[in-house]
Design a protein around this motif. Structure first.
Motif, PDB file in Angstrom:
ATOM      1  N   UNK A 151       0.840  -1.198   0.000  1.00 22.69           N
ATOM      2  CA  UNK A 151       0.000   0.000   0.000  1.00 22.69           C
ATOM      3  C   UNK A 151       0.874   1.247   0.000  1.00 22.69           C
ATOM      4  N   UNK A 152       0.639   2.122  -1.000  1.00 22.04           N
ATOM      5  CA  UNK A 152       1.374   3.383  -1.106  1.00 22.04           C
ATOM      6  C   UNK A 152       0.374   4.521  -1.207  1.00 22.04           C
ATOM      7  N   UNK A 153       0.430   5.453  -0.242  1.00 20.51           N
ATOM      8  CA  UNK A 153      -0.477   6.589  -0.214  1.00 20.51           C
ATOM      9  C   UNK A 153       0.336   7.884  -0.302  1.00 20.51           C
ATOM     10  N   UNK A 154       0.177   8.590  -1.422  1.00 22.45           N
ATOM     11  CA  UNK A 154       0.846   9.875  -1.619  1.00 22.45           C
ATOM     12  C   UNK A 154      -0.220  10.838  -2.129  1.00 22.45           C
ATOM     13  N   UNK A 155      -0.929  11.469  -1.227  1.00 22.27           N
ATOM     14  CA  UNK A 155      -2.072  12.303  -1.573  1.00 22.27           C
ATOM     15  C   UNK A 155      -1.855  13.736  -1.081  1.00 22.27           C
ATOM     16  N   UNK A 156      -2.279  14.689  -1.929  1.00 21.41           N
ATOM     17  CA  UNK A 156      -2.266  16.113  -1.554  1.00 21.41           C
ATOM     18  C   UNK A 156      -0.869  16.566  -1.116  1.00 21.41           C
ATOM     19  N   UNK A 157       0.095  16.373  -2.014  1.00 29.39           N
ATOM     20  CA  UNK A 157       1.464  16.841  -1.801  1.00 29.39           C
ATOM     21  C   UNK A 157       1.818  17.828  -2.918  1.00 29.39           C
ATOM     22  N   UNK A 158       3.082  18.288  -2.950  1.00 27.10           N
ATOM     23  CA  UNK A 158       3.557  19.164  -4.021  1.00 27.10           C
ATOM     24  C   UNK A 158       4.319  18.381  -5.097  1.00 27.10           C
ATOM     25  N   UNK A 159       4.253  17.073  -5.027  1.00 25.24           N
ATOM     26  CA  UNK A 159       4.985  16.229  -5.969  1.00 25.24           C
ATOM     27  C   UNK A 159       4.439  16.422  -7.380  1.00 25.24           C
ATOM     28  N   UNK A 160       5.327  16.668  -8.332  1.00 28.00           N
ATOM     29  CA  UNK A 160       4.942  16.915  -9.718  1.00 28.00           C
ATOM     30  C   UNK A 160       5.395  15.810 -10.667  1.00 28.00           C
ATOM     31  N   UNK A 161       6.154  14.860 -10.156  1.00 27.61           N
ATOM     32  CA  UNK A 161       6.656  13.805 -11.040  1.00 27.61           C
ATOM     33  C   UNK A 161       6.774  12.503 -10.261  1.00 27.61           C
ATOM     34  N   UNK A 162       6.290  11.428 -10.864  1.00 23.04           N
ATOM     35  CA  UNK A 162       6.389  10.099 -10.278  1.00 23.04           C
ATOM     36  C   UNK A 162       7.535   9.362 -10.961  1.00 23.04           C
ATOM     37  N   UNK A 203       7.453  -1.934  -8.306  1.00 28.55           N
ATOM     38  CA  UNK A 203       6.809  -2.302  -7.036  1.00 28.55           C
ATOM     39  C   UNK A 203       5.905  -3.515  -7.273  1.00 28.55           C
ATOM     40  N   UNK A 204       6.516  -4.654  -7.414  1.00 30.05           N
ATOM     41  CA  UNK A 204       5.812  -5.851  -7.880  1.00 30.05           C
ATOM     42  C   UNK A 204       4.775  -6.370  -6.904  1.00 30.05           C
ATOM     43  N   UNK A 205       4.848  -5.996  -5.630  1.00 31.01           N
ATOM     44  CA  UNK A 205       3.883  -6.469  -4.631  1.00 31.01           C
ATOM     45  C   UNK A 205       2.739  -5.487  -4.402  1.00 31.01           C
ATOM     46  N   UNK A 206       2.789  -4.312  -5.058  1.00 33.59           N
ATOM     47  CA  UNK A 206       1.835  -3.242  -4.772  1.00 33.59           C
ATOM     48  C   UNK A 206       0.410  -3.645  -5.126  1.00 33.59           C
ATOM     49  N   UNK A 207      -0.526  -3.426  -4.171  1.00 33.72           N
ATOM     50  CA  UNK A 207      -1.938  -3.744  -4.356  1.00 33.72           C
ATOM     51  C   UNK A 207      -2.815  -2.497  -4.363  1.00 33.72           C
ATOM     52  N   UNK A 208      -2.425  -1.481  -3.618  1.00 37.19           N
ATOM     53  CA  UNK A 208      -3.233  -0.262  -3.506  1.00 37.19           C
ATOM     54  C   UNK A 208      -2.346   0.966  -3.695  1.00 37.19           C
ATOM     55  N   UNK A 209      -2.771   1.848  -4.616  1.00 37.38           N
ATOM     56  CA  UNK A 209      -2.000   3.048  -4.938  1.00 37.38           C
ATOM     57  C   UNK A 209      -2.927   4.255  -4.872  1.00 37.38           C
ATOM     58  N   UNK A 210      -2.616   5.192  -3.975  1.00 32.37           N
ATOM     59  CA  UNK A 210      -3.435   6.387  -3.779  1.00 32.37           C
ATOM     60  C   UNK A 210      -2.619   7.624  -4.136  1.00 32.37           C
ATOM     61  N   UNK A 211      -3.057   8.320  -5.203  1.00 23.90           N
ATOM     62  CA  UNK A 211      -2.388   9.523  -5.680  1.00 23.90           C
ATOM     63  C   UNK A 211      -3.326  10.734  -5.674  1.00 23.90           C
ATOM     64  N   UNK A 212      -4.363  10.741  -4.900  1.00 26.05           N
ATOM     65  CA  UNK A 212      -5.371  11.801  -4.947  1.00 26.05           C
ATOM     66  C   UNK A 212      -4.774  13.177  -4.693  1.00 26.05           C
ATOM     67  N   UNK A 213      -5.270  14.175  -5.448  1.00 23.73           N
ATOM     68  CA  UNK A 213      -4.983  15.570  -5.160  1.00 23.73           C
ATOM     69  C   UNK A 213      -3.558  16.007  -5.400  1.00 23.73           C
ATOM     70  N   UNK A 214      -2.850  15.374  -6.337  1.00 26.82           N
ATOM     71  CA  UNK A 214      -1.469  15.759  -6.632  1.00 26.82           C
ATOM     72  C   UNK A 214      -1.387  16.602  -7.905  1.00 26.82           C
ATOM     73  N   UNK A 215      -0.163  17.060  -8.215  1.00 27.35           N
ATOM     74  CA  UNK A 215       0.030  18.031  -9.293  1.00 27.35           C
ATOM     75  C   UNK A 215       0.733  17.474 -10.520  1.00 27.35           C
ATOM     76  N   UNK A 216       0.922  16.171 -10.606  1.00 25.90           N
ATOM     77  CA  UNK A 216       1.631  15.639 -11.763  1.00 25.90           C
ATOM     78  C   UNK A 216       0.725  15.572 -12.988  1.00 25.90           C
ATOM     79  N   UNK A 217       1.366  15.629 -14.173  1.00 26.19           N
ATOM     80  CA  UNK A 217       0.625  15.589 -15.432  1.00 26.19           C
ATOM     81  C   UNK A 217       0.510  14.178 -15.995  1.00 26.19           C
TER      82      UNK A 217
END
Length: 442
Positions: free
Chosen positions: A209-220, A227-241
Motif C-alpha cells: 500500500x502506497x499513499x501519496x495524496x495532496x502533496x507538491x509532488x509533480x513527477x512520479x 513495485x511488484x507487490x503493490x496492491x493499492x496506490x493512492x495519488x489523490x490531489x497531486x500536481x503531476x501531469x
C-alpha cells in the motif's frame, strides 16, 4: 499484588517490587514516583495523564516491555530508556507538548512499535532507529521536518509500516527510505511541503500500500513499475501531469485512486489486475489509453470519471460501447461462478444523455416493465441501468455526502412484491446488477 488499576492510589514506601502491570488512566501527578525496586514491571500505562516528566535519571527496568502514555498532553520529554533493553512498545500518541525523544531510543534492539501520532510539537527524532522496529507511526507530527534514517546495507530494517501522513513540515525523505525491503505500508498523504520522491522508489519490493495524496509532488519516478507487490496506490490531489507507463507492470495492483489530480492529462495502460479506478475531478484529463478503453468494463468492476469534462467525447462513446459489448459476458461469468459472493459493477462518467441502447426511459423516480413469460432462466442474468443527474453549482455531491439508491422489485404471480437488489449509484452511472436466485427460492 500483580495488577493495579485505580482512580486513587497511595504509593507504598516499599516501591513496586511485586508489580507487573500498572495502569492509571487520568493519572493526576506531574511525574511518576518509580522507586528503585521496580525490576519486575512489565507494562506501564498512564493514558490521558498530567505527566510532564516520567521520572528523573535512569531506571533499571530490565523486564519492562510496554509504555503507554497516550494523550498525556503535558508530557514534554521522554526519559533515558537505555536500561529498559527489552522494551517492545512505546506509545506516545497525542502527547501534544512533546518536543523531542531521548537518544537512547536508537539503542533499543527489541523495540517493535513506536507510536508518535499527533505529537504536534515534536521537532526531532534520534538520527537513526534500530532495525528491530516494525511499526513507526508519525502521522500528525506537523512540526517534524526530518524523518530518521531507518535502514542501512549493513543492518537492514524490518520495518513493515511507516506512516508519515499529515507531517506538513516534512520537505524531503532520507535516502535510506528505499532500503526498507520489508516495508508493506507507506503513507505520505497530506505532506503538503513534500516536492520529490526518490528515484529508486521501486526498490521497496514488499510494498503493498502506497499513499501519496495532496502533496507538491509533480513527477512520479519510472521505478514505480518495479513495485511488484503493490496492491493499492493512492495519488489523490497531486500536481503531476502523467503517470509512468511502467504502471502496467504492477501485476498485483487492484486499487488506483487519482481523484482531484487536476493537472493529469492522460491515463496510460493499466494492468488487468486492477478492479477499481477512481479518477473523479481530473479536470485536465483528455485521453485514456486504447487498452484502458478496450478492456474497461471487462476487467474493472468500478471505474469513476466524474467531472472529467475534458475527456475526449469519442472515447466516452467508446466506453459506452464497451459497456454494451462486455456487460453480457461479464454478467454471465459472474452468474456461473460457484460459491462467489453477490457482485455488481458500475462506471460514473461525464455526460447528459442516456445511451441509445437503453430502450426503456423515464424522467420519474421509477419505471415499470412487464417481463415476458419464462424470463427468469439461465439466459437472464441481470439488469443494466443508467441514471443522469444534474446539480446546482454550489451543491456538494461528493461520494461522502450523496448517494443515489436503485431499488429493483419483482411482482410474483400471486401479487407479492419481492426486493431483488438495493444498491447505490452515483452521477452519472451505468450499472449492472445480477439477480440472486435465492430470493425466488429456485
Amino acid at each position: 499484588m500483580e495488577r493495579i488499576s485505580a482512580n486513587y492510589l497511595i504509593f507504598p514506601s516499599s516501591g513496586f517490587s511485586e508489580v507487573r502491570y500498572f495502569r492509571w488512566d487520568g493519572y493526576p501527578g506531574k511525574s511518576f514516583p518509580l522507586h528503585c525496586h521496580s525490576n519486575n514491571l512489565v507494562s506501564l500505562e498512564l493514558r490521558d495523564s498530567n505527566i510532564e516528566e516520567l521520572w528523573d535519571g535512569i531506571k533499571n527496568l530490565v523486564k519492562l516491555k510496554h509504555i503507554n502514555l497516550s494523550d498525556s498532553k503535558q508530557l514534554k520529554e521522554v526519559p533515558d530508556l537505555s536500561k529498559a533493553p527489552n522494551l517492545e512498545k512505546l506509545i506516545l500518541e497525542g502527547c501534544s507538548s512533546l518536543v523531542e525523544t531521548h537518544s537512547s531510543i536508537q539503542l533499543l534492539n527489541k523495540l517493535v512499535v513506536m507510536d508518535l501520532r499527533n505529537c504536534e510539537s515534536l521537532k526531532g527524532l534520534p538520527p537513526s532507529i534500530h532495525e528491530s522496529l516494525k511499526t513507526l507511526l508519525l502521522s500528525g507530527c506537523i512540526n517534524l521536518k526530518r524523518c530518521p534514517e531507518i535502514s542501512s546495507i549493513e543492518f537492514p530494517s524490518r520495518l513493515v509500516t511507516l506512516d508519515l501522513q499529515k507531517c506538513s513540515s516534512l520537505e524531503q525523505l532520507p535516502r535510506s527510505i528505499c532500503e526498507l525491503k520489508s516495508l508493506q505500508y507507506f503513507s505520505l498523504s497530506d505532506c503538503s511541503k513534500l516536492q520529490n520522491l526518490p528515484d529508486d522508489l521501486g526498490n521497496l519490493e514488499a510494498l503493498k500500500t502506497l499513499k501519496i495524496e495532496r502533496t507538491l509532488i509533480r513527477e512520479i519516478p519510472e521505478s514505480l513499475g518495479q513495485l511488484s507487490s503493490l496492491e493499492e496506490l493512492r495519488f489523490k490531489g497531486n500536481n503531476f501531469k502523467r503517470i509512468p507507463e511502467s504502471i502496467i507492470n504492477l501485476s498485483n495492483l487492484r486499487l488506483l485512486y487519482l481523484s482531484y489530480c487536476e493537472r493529469l492529462e492522460y491515463l496510460p495502460n493499466l494492468p488487468c489486475s486492477v478492479n477499481q479506478v477512481e479518477a473523479d475531478h481530473c479536470t485536465s484529463l483528455e485521453a485514456l489509453s486504447s487498452l484502458s478503453v478496450r478492456t474497461l468494463f471487462h476487467f474493472w468492476s468500478v471505474f469513476h470519471l466524474r467531472n472529467c469534462f475534458k475527456l475526449n467525447q469519442d472515447q466516452v462513446r467508446q466506453i459506452v460501447d464497451c459497456v454494451l459489448k462486455e456487460i453480457q459476458l461479464l454478467a454471465t461469468a459472474w452468474c456461473r461462478e460457484s460459491g462467489q459472493a453477490y457482485r455488481r459493477g458500475y462506471i460514473p462518467y461525464p455526460g447528459n444523455e442516456i445511451p441509445e441502447w437503453f430502450m426503456l426511459r423515464s424522467t420519474e423516480s421509477s419505471i415499470t416493465l412487464e417481463l415476458p413469460q419464462g424470463w427468469f432462466n439461465n439466459e437472464c442474468v441481470g439488469v443494466a441501468l443508467c441514471a443522469v443527474l444534474a446539480f446546482e453549482e454550489d451543491h456538494d455531491y461528493s461520494e461522502e455526502n450523496f448517494h443515489l439508491l436503485c431499488e429493483m422489485k419483482v411482482k410474483t404471480k400471486d401479487g407479492q412484491w419481492q426486493e431483488t437488489s438495493h444498491s447505490p449509484l452515483f452521477p452519472r452511472d451505468i450499472g449492472f446488477f445480477p439477480f440472486r436466485s435465492r430470493i425466488f427460492g429456485v
